[in-house]
Design a protein around this motif. Structure first.
Motif, mmCIF file in Angstrom:
data_model
loop_
_atom_site.group_PDB
_atom_site.id
_atom_site.type_symbol
_atom_site.label_atom_id
_atom_site.label_comp_id
_atom_site.label_asym_id
_atom_site.label_seq_id
_atom_site.Cartn_x
_atom_site.Cartn_y
_atom_site.Cartn_z
ATOM 1 N N GLY A 1 33.037 -18.586 26.054
ATOM 2 C CA GLY A 1 32.416 -19.383 27.119
ATOM 3 C C GLY A 1 32.888 -18.965 28.505
ATOM 4 N N SER A 2 34.115 -18.414 28.584
ATOM 5 C CA SER A 2 34.667 -18.006 29.883
ATOM 6 C C SER A 2 34.028 -16.715 30.395
ATOM 7 C CB SER A 2 36.178 -17.821 29.766
ATOM 8 O OG SER A 2 36.453 -16.711 28.935
ATOM 9 N N GLN A 3 33.203 -16.077 29.568
ATOM 10 C CA GLN A 3 32.612 -14.793 29.951
ATOM 11 C C GLN A 3 31.181 -14.938 30.470
ATOM 12 O OE1 GLN A 3 34.734 -12.022 29.689
ATOM 13 N NE2 GLN A 3 36.109 -13.727 29.256
ATOM 14 N N TYR A 4 30.674 -16.175 30.445
ATOM 15 C CA TYR A 4 29.276 -16.370 30.845
ATOM 16 C C TYR A 4 29.149 -17.353 31.994
ATOM 17 C CZ TYR A 4 27.945 -13.852 26.648
ATOM 18 O OH TYR A 4 27.803 -12.883 25.699
ATOM 19 N N MET A 5 28.164 -17.063 32.859
ATOM 20 C CA MET A 5 27.826 -17.975 33.947
ATOM 21 C C MET A 5 26.483 -18.628 33.614
ATOM 22 S SD MET A 5 30.395 -17.551 35.937
ATOM 23 C CE MET A 5 30.004 -18.223 37.531
ATOM 24 N N LEU A 6 26.045 -19.521 34.497
ATOM 25 C CA LEU A 6 24.792 -20.247 34.254
ATOM 26 C C LEU A 6 23.609 -19.290 34.098
ATOM 27 C CD1 LEU A 6 23.492 -23.054 34.028
ATOM 28 C CD2 LEU A 6 23.112 -22.997 36.476
ATOM 29 N N ARG A 7 23.561 -18.263 34.993
ATOM 30 C CA ARG A 7 22.410 -17.338 34.953
ATOM 31 C C ARG A 7 22.382 -16.563 33.622
ATOM 32 N NH1 ARG A 7 26.037 -15.142 38.572
ATOM 33 N NH2 ARG A 7 26.987 -13.198 37.851
ATOM 34 N N ASP A 8 23.590 -16.221 33.089
ATOM 35 C CA ASP A 8 23.656 -15.490 31.803
ATOM 36 C C ASP A 8 23.094 -16.348 30.691
ATOM 37 O OD1 ASP A 8 25.057 -13.386 33.041
ATOM 38 O OD2 ASP A 8 26.918 -14.533 32.866
ATOM 39 N N LEU A 9 23.485 -17.617 30.743
ATOM 40 C CA LEU A 9 23.079 -18.526 29.680
ATOM 41 C C LEU A 9 21.573 -18.777 29.711
ATOM 42 C CD1 LEU A 9 25.257 -19.606 27.786
ATOM 43 C CD2 LEU A 9 24.804 -21.858 28.695
ATOM 44 N N VAL A 10 21.029 -18.862 30.922
ATOM 45 C CA VAL A 10 19.583 -19.086 31.043
ATOM 46 C C VAL A 10 18.834 -17.878 30.481
ATOM 47 C CG1 VAL A 10 17.679 -19.317 32.704
ATOM 48 C CG2 VAL A 10 19.757 -20.674 32.981
ATOM 49 N N ARG A 11 19.299 -16.669 30.859
ATOM 50 C CA ARG A 11 18.625 -15.435 30.421
ATOM 51 C C ARG A 11 18.832 -15.223 28.923
ATOM 52 N NH1 ARG A 11 19.707 -9.751 30.048
ATOM 53 N NH2 ARG A 11 21.918 -10.195 30.145
ATOM 54 N N LEU A 12 20.108 -15.190 28.537
ATOM 55 C CA LEU A 12 20.459 -14.878 27.152
ATOM 56 C C LEU A 12 20.080 -16.023 26.223
ATOM 57 C CD1 LEU A 12 21.912 -12.640 25.617
ATOM 58 C CD2 LEU A 12 24.057 -13.809 26.027
ATOM 59 N N GLY A 13 20.285 -17.246 26.725
ATOM 60 C CA GLY A 13 20.031 -18.424 25.888
ATOM 61 C C GLY A 13 18.595 -18.520 25.438
ATOM 62 N N GLY A 14 17.653 -18.391 26.389
ATOM 63 C CA GLY A 14 16.241 -18.520 26.066
ATOM 64 C C GLY A 14 15.800 -17.497 25.044
ATOM 65 N N GLN A 15 16.193 -16.237 25.296
ATOM 66 C CA GLN A 15 15.770 -15.156 24.398
ATOM 67 C C GLN A 15 16.393 -15.300 23.014
ATOM 68 O OE1 GLN A 15 16.841 -11.579 26.461
ATOM 69 N NE2 GLN A 15 15.166 -11.764 27.920
ATOM 70 N N ILE B 1 12.895 -7.751 17.344
ATOM 71 C CA ILE B 1 13.636 -7.349 18.544
ATOM 72 C C ILE B 1 12.960 -6.144 19.201
ATOM 73 C CG2 ILE B 1 15.859 -6.387 19.328
ATOM 74 C CD1 ILE B 1 17.132 -8.273 17.166
ATOM 75 N N TYR B 2 12.457 -5.217 18.375
ATOM 76 C CA TYR B 2 11.779 -4.028 18.901
ATOM 77 C C TYR B 2 10.535 -4.445 19.695
ATOM 78 C CZ TYR B 2 9.762 0.630 19.094
ATOM 79 O OH TYR B 2 9.230 1.825 19.548
ATOM 80 N N VAL B 3 9.752 -5.373 19.131
ATOM 81 C CA VAL B 3 8.531 -5.849 19.801
ATOM 82 C C VAL B 3 8.890 -6.520 21.136
ATOM 83 C CG1 VAL B 3 6.632 -7.538 19.648
ATOM 84 C CG2 VAL B 3 7.165 -6.079 17.691
ATOM 85 N N PHE B 4 9.931 -7.388 21.105
ATOM 86 C CA PHE B 4 10.366 -8.084 22.323
ATOM 87 C C PHE B 4 10.883 -7.086 23.357
ATOM 88 C CE2 PHE B 4 11.304 -12.664 20.649
ATOM 89 C CZ PHE B 4 9.944 -12.816 20.433
ATOM 90 N N TRP B 5 11.597 -6.091 22.879
ATOM 91 C CA TRP B 5 12.197 -5.075 23.746
ATOM 92 C C TRP B 5 11.099 -4.255 24.418
ATOM 93 C CZ3 TRP B 5 15.200 -0.312 21.394
ATOM 94 C CH2 TRP B 5 15.712 0.475 22.420
ATOM 95 N N LYS B 6 10.183 -3.723 23.604
ATOM 96 C CA LYS B 6 9.138 -2.840 24.136
ATOM 97 C C LYS B 6 8.108 -3.598 24.974
ATOM 98 C CE LYS B 6 10.928 0.850 22.678
ATOM 99 N NZ LYS B 6 11.519 1.778 23.649
ATOM 100 N N SER B 7 7.924 -4.896 24.687
ATOM 101 C CA SER B 7 6.965 -5.669 25.468
ATOM 102 C C SER B 7 7.564 -6.134 26.798
ATOM 103 C CB SER B 7 6.482 -6.875 24.666
ATOM 104 O OG SER B 7 7.576 -7.748 24.447
ATOM 105 N N GLY B 8 8.850 -5.882 26.982
ATOM 106 C CA GLY B 8 9.509 -6.238 28.239
ATOM 107 C C GLY B 8 10.051 -7.654 28.261
ATOM 108 N N PHE B 9 9.831 -8.428 27.178
ATOM 109 C CA PHE B 9 10.354 -9.795 27.131
ATOM 110 C C PHE B 9 11.878 -9.787 27.066
ATOM 111 C CE2 PHE B 9 11.755 -13.431 24.495
ATOM 112 C CZ PHE B 9 11.383 -14.450 25.350
ATOM 113 N N MET B 10 12.409 -8.811 26.330
ATOM 114 C CA MET B 10 13.868 -8.682 26.196
ATOM 115 C C MET B 10 14.285 -7.376 26.853
ATOM 116 S SD MET B 10 15.931 -8.746 22.645
ATOM 117 C CE MET B 10 15.680 -10.412 22.133
ATOM 118 N N LYS B 11 15.023 -7.491 27.977
ATOM 119 C CA LYS B 11 15.367 -6.254 28.706
ATOM 120 C C LYS B 11 16.762 -5.788 28.353
ATOM 121 C CE LYS B 11 12.132 -7.103 32.392
ATOM 122 N NZ LYS B 11 11.898 -7.842 33.621
#
Lengths: 385, 59
Positions: free
Chosen positions: A122-136, A375-385
């Motif tokens: 938890g000490s390695q993440y900020m709010l923006r990380d959680l919003v980005r990483l969390g949703g995906q 993950i490949y589909v999400f990655w190539k479609s740009g949803f997961m960068k």
């Protein structure tokens, strides 16, 4: 008159077992705990300036041996890092030399080290990380957990497997390994041998993933972030998820640890989902309270992660302290990997038998391939960068 | 493989086995809960310790 009439609820309270009574005492645990710590230091704890480690020995051997394609055999080509070394040494000790019985209570604390590492993550993440990483990661987790559970229950029905065994395998492979298998077992009135088969199959498959998936990841040149999500979705057991991630790279390990939280939070919902999906007339005899299932099976250590993350978001400590927390987190994970190795018995895995292994591996492979595709589909479609 | 575990078992043996699974599951859940508490104490405790050390200027 000394005779007392005890009412039913009072009697139930009297018989209620304390949570703490399930923990082995320090007196019984210290030999195992000391073994884990000592072996971790010998294997090479990151950040500890101790020169006589297995890691340093392998680096020396690489320098002495002639290079292969200009690279060292152990460190560069076989990627022997603290995860692989800790696990391998643990596995060798357990399965070749043997572990004294007095170590067992201490070794059972392996899950504590893993959970502590996750809390410190938890000490390695900020709010923006959680919003980005969390949703995906939550989206991938929800699709994989419920999709995989549905597919496994359907396959089980197609091949006319015992509904109980189907439910346990679906829980074990689509949710969170051993915890989920054990959680659903009494709900579906599973036999002890069915639970043992499912656990043996998933631990064995997880071990193959732990060493095999990083090789696959390097061959396919999967970015660390995507590999972390892949570990959390493809590998069935939590400790093995994190070990697979850290085996690939430090960043992948952190992402795997974070994404795995999404999966363990889904245990209660997933258990109920599989229960109702695999429902047969036999299961209907059992009365299940959804609230009790959620309350009993929710992993409350997640609140520790949220607390540490919230403190980090409030900038309560500067960068040096965050870096120190990162090192401590790595220590806890290393202790977990060494303990995991020393807890894994090859003889236990054989309990699943050839057909058990075949069913488990088919289910596990299906899940890894599905996760990789998603993950490949999400990655190539740009949803997961 | 345990496709037909009931075969060859008597009713009471099956009931005993079901009770055993239930007991083991309860024990495991209890242990999981205890592990959660210990991990929270260790994790949050370590973070708070580092925080205190830092505020004292020792870090």
């Amino acid at each position: 008159m000394t005779t007392q009439i005890i009412s039913a609820p009072v009697e139930a309270t009297l018989h209620k077992v304390s949570v703490w009574s399930s923990l082995p005492t320090f007196k019984n645990s210290w030999p195992g705990l000391l073994a884990i710590v000592t072996l971790s230091v010998i294997c090479g704890l990151p950040g500890v300036p101790w020169p006589f480690t297995v890691y340093e020995l392998l680096r020396y051997v690489d320098q002495v041996l002639p290079p292969i394609y200009g690279k060292g055999l152990f460190i560069d080509l076989l990627h022997f890092n603290y995860v692989v070394i800790g696990l391998t040494v643990g596995l060798l000790i357990r399965n070749i030399i043997g572990v004294p019985k007095s170590w067992e209570p201490g070794l059972s604390y392996t899950a504590v080290f893993m959970n502590t590492g996750i809390i410190m993550l938890g000490s390695q993440y900020m709010l923006r990380d959680l919003v980005r990483l969390g949703g995906q990661s939550i989206l991938v987790m929800v699709i994989m957990v419920f999709g995989c559970a549905t597919a496994l229950v359907f396959i089980g029905k197609l091949f006319k497997l015992e509904p109980r065994l189907t439910a346990i395998l679906a829980a074990a492979f689509s949710l969170c390994g051993v915890s989920a298998a054990v959680a659903i077992a009494p709900m579906v009135r599973a036999k002890s041998e069915e639970v043992a088969y499912a656990i043996a199959a998933l631990v064995s498959f997880g071990l193959v993933c732990l060493f095999g998936m990083p090789v696959l990841g390097r061959l396919l040149e999967i970015p660390p972030y995507h590999f972390g999500i892949l570990s959390a979705t493809g590998v069935p057991n939590s400790a093995q998820v994190i070990a697979t991630g850290f085996n690939y790279s430090f960043e992948a390990g952190k992402v795997a640890g974070f994404a795995n939280i999404g999966r363990i939070v889904l245990i209660p919902a997933g258990v109920l989902f599989i229960y109702f999906l695999a429902l047969t007339q036999e299961f209907k005899k059992e009365k299940i309270s959804a609230w009790v299932v959620v309350k009993e099976k929710f992993p409350i250590f997640v609140f520790g992660f949220i607390l540490v993350w919230a403190m980090n978001c409030l900038h309560l400590w500067p960068k040096p302290a965050t870096q120190a927390m990162e090192v401590m987190m790595t220590w806890f994970f290393t202790l977990c990997f060494v303990g995991l190795g020393m807890q894994t018995k090859f003889s236990d895995m054989m309990k699943a038998g050839v057909s058990g292994i075949a069913v488990g591996y088919a289910a596990g492979t299906l899940k890894v391939v599905a996760a990789l595709g998603l993950i490949y589909v999400f990655w190539k479609s740009g949803f997961m960068k | 493989m345990a496709n037909s575990p009931d075969s060859g078992s008597t009713g009471s043996e099956i009931q005993d086995d079901l009770k055993k699974v239930e007991r083991e599951s309860e024990a495991k859940l209890l242990r999981h809960r205890a592990d959660d508490y210990v991990a929270m104490a260790l994790g949050v405790g370590s973070v708070v310790l580092l925080w205190i050390l830092q505020s004292m200027g020792l870090y």
